[in-house]
Design a protein around this motif. Structure first.
Motif, PDB file in Angstrom:
ATOM      1  N   LYS A 105      12.904  27.026 -26.790  1.00 55.40           N
ATOM      2  CA  LYS A 105      12.369  26.537 -25.524  1.00 55.40           C
ATOM      3  C   LYS A 105      13.007  25.216 -25.105  1.00 55.40           C
ATOM      4  CE  LYS A 105       7.957  28.979 -25.843  1.00 55.40           C
ATOM      5  NZ  LYS A 105       6.474  28.880 -25.942  1.00 55.40           N
ATOM      6  N   ASP A 106      13.566  24.475 -26.086  1.00 53.93           N
ATOM      7  CA  ASP A 106      14.246  23.219 -25.753  1.00 53.93           C
ATOM      8  C   ASP A 106      15.754  23.409 -25.566  1.00 53.93           C
ATOM      9  OD1 ASP A 106      15.149  23.631 -28.323  1.00 53.93           O
ATOM     10  OD2 ASP A 106      14.311  21.787 -29.160  1.00 53.93           O
ATOM     11  N   ASN A 107      16.178  24.682 -25.483  1.00 54.62           N
ATOM     12  CA  ASN A 107      17.587  25.039 -25.219  1.00 54.62           C
ATOM     13  C   ASN A 107      18.554  24.599 -26.324  1.00 54.62           C
ATOM     14  OD1 ASN A 107      16.997  26.257 -22.709  1.00 54.62           O
ATOM     15  ND2 ASN A 107      17.071  24.268 -21.677  1.00 54.62           N
ATOM     16  N   THR A 108      18.066  24.508 -27.560  1.00 52.66           N
ATOM     17  CA  THR A 108      18.954  24.155 -28.668  1.00 52.66           C
ATOM     18  C   THR A 108      19.453  25.392 -29.416  1.00 52.66           C
ATOM     19  OG1 THR A 108      17.046  23.873 -30.137  1.00 52.66           O
ATOM     20  CG2 THR A 108      17.884  21.894 -29.019  1.00 52.66           C
ATOM     21  N   LEU A 109      18.997  26.573 -28.998  1.00 56.35           N
ATOM     22  CA  LEU A 109      19.441  27.804 -29.659  1.00 56.35           C
ATOM     23  C   LEU A 109      19.399  28.958 -28.662  1.00 56.35           C
ATOM     24  CD1 LEU A 109      18.521  29.194 -33.138  1.00 56.35           C
ATOM     25  CD2 LEU A 109      18.017  30.593 -31.115  1.00 56.35           C
ATOM     26  N   PHE A 110      20.452  29.751 -28.693  1.00 50.62           N
ATOM     27  CA  PHE A 110      20.518  31.002 -27.944  1.00 50.62           C
ATOM     28  C   PHE A 110      21.020  32.081 -28.891  1.00 50.62           C
ATOM     29  CE2 PHE A 110      20.818  27.721 -24.773  1.00 50.62           C
ATOM     30  CZ  PHE A 110      20.089  28.193 -23.698  1.00 50.62           C
ATOM     31  N   ALA A 111      20.490  33.301 -28.756  1.00 47.26           N
ATOM     32  CA  ALA A 111      20.889  34.367 -29.674  1.00 47.26           C
ATOM     33  C   ALA A 111      20.930  35.713 -28.980  1.00 47.26           C
ATOM     34  CB  ALA A 111      19.933  34.428 -30.866  1.00 47.26           C
TER      35      ALA A 111
END
Length: 254
Positions: A105-111
């Motif tokens: 939710k804090d945009n530190t991970l995308f998968a």
């Protein structure tokens, strides 16, 4: 109050994910009408061997063949199941057709999640790498992952390779096995194992809520064939063979 199934998602969410997958199974079976079942010629010789060598009745053999035909759509649904489970972990959410499957939710991970390691050709792999690299470039703190739920090994490593004759690498683009990704998002090294161990109980609990009449639904193809043999007096296998090969020499005698 302690969760009944796993520690990293709420029980209600777990059951909801199972419910969604259950109805994917139901829908997939209903979509296999007799016409669709016959789209690819049925190998009546193989089915005869399957029945005799595996000591299975004809109805079970046809059920197995139908399940084989719906396997691809079910595999896609299994991938969605994992997305829904992972999206229920605190701090994460599903992409809902936004170009990614799971994100922090804090945009530190995308998968991007694939159920099996071998579901992409080289062009798909290239497109996926480029997409993940764009997320990494757009979000400077983000790590981006190609997740392989069922991988050949347990790993979390940089995705570096030659794809379609081009060298690809990015400091924040990774590939990761399912167990490691569950561990990454939950903080528990055994999270994927815990999910596996909890599934039978959770599924049993869910199935207790399903109406018995709904449980007993048969797929359309088998129901249609069973209706026809009432008048033709053929066996299930003979009926399928006749309808697929009546134009072959001698098969009109069935």
């Amino acid at each position: 109050m302690k969760n009944r199934y796993v520690d990293f998602i709420k029980d209600e969410h777990f059951i909801k994910c199972i419910e969604t997958l259950y109805y994917s199974y139901v829908k997939a079976k209903e979509q296999i009408t007799k016409k669709k079942f016959y789209n690819n010629k049925i190998d009546a010789i193989k089915l005869t061997f399957d029945s005799k060598f595996n000591k299975l009745d004809e109805e079970s053999i046809i059920e197995a063949e139908i399940l084989r035909q719906i396997d691809k759509s079910i595999n896609n649904s299994i991938g969605t199941f994992h997305e829904q489970i992972l999206g229920g972990i605190e701090g994460y959410e599903m992409g809902n057709l936004s170009g990614f499957d799971i994100k922090a939710k804090d945009n530190t991970l995308f998968a991007d999640i694939k159920n099996k390691h071998n579901t992409m050709n080289s062009s798909s792999a290239e497109a996926l790498f480029q997409k993940l690299a764009r997320y990494a470039d757009d979000y400077k703190r983000a790590k981006c992952y190609w997740v392989q739920i069922l991988a050949k090994n347990s790993f979390n490593e940089s995705w570096v390779g030659d794809i379609n004759g081009k060298e690809y690498s990015h400091s924040r683009v990774f590939k990761i096995s399912g167990d490691r990704f569950y561990a990454l998002l939950t903080g528990s090294e055994t999270a994927f194992y815990d999910l596996y161990k909890a599934l039978p109980k959770a599924i049993d609990d869910f199935m207790q809520t399903i109406d018995n009449g709904e449980k007993s639904e048969v797929n359309s193809a088998l129901a249609e064939i069973q209706e026809e043999i009432k008048s033709s007096k053929r066996t299930i296998l003979d009926q399928i063979t006749f309808e697929n090969y009546s134009y072959y020499l001698g098969f009109d005698k069935l």
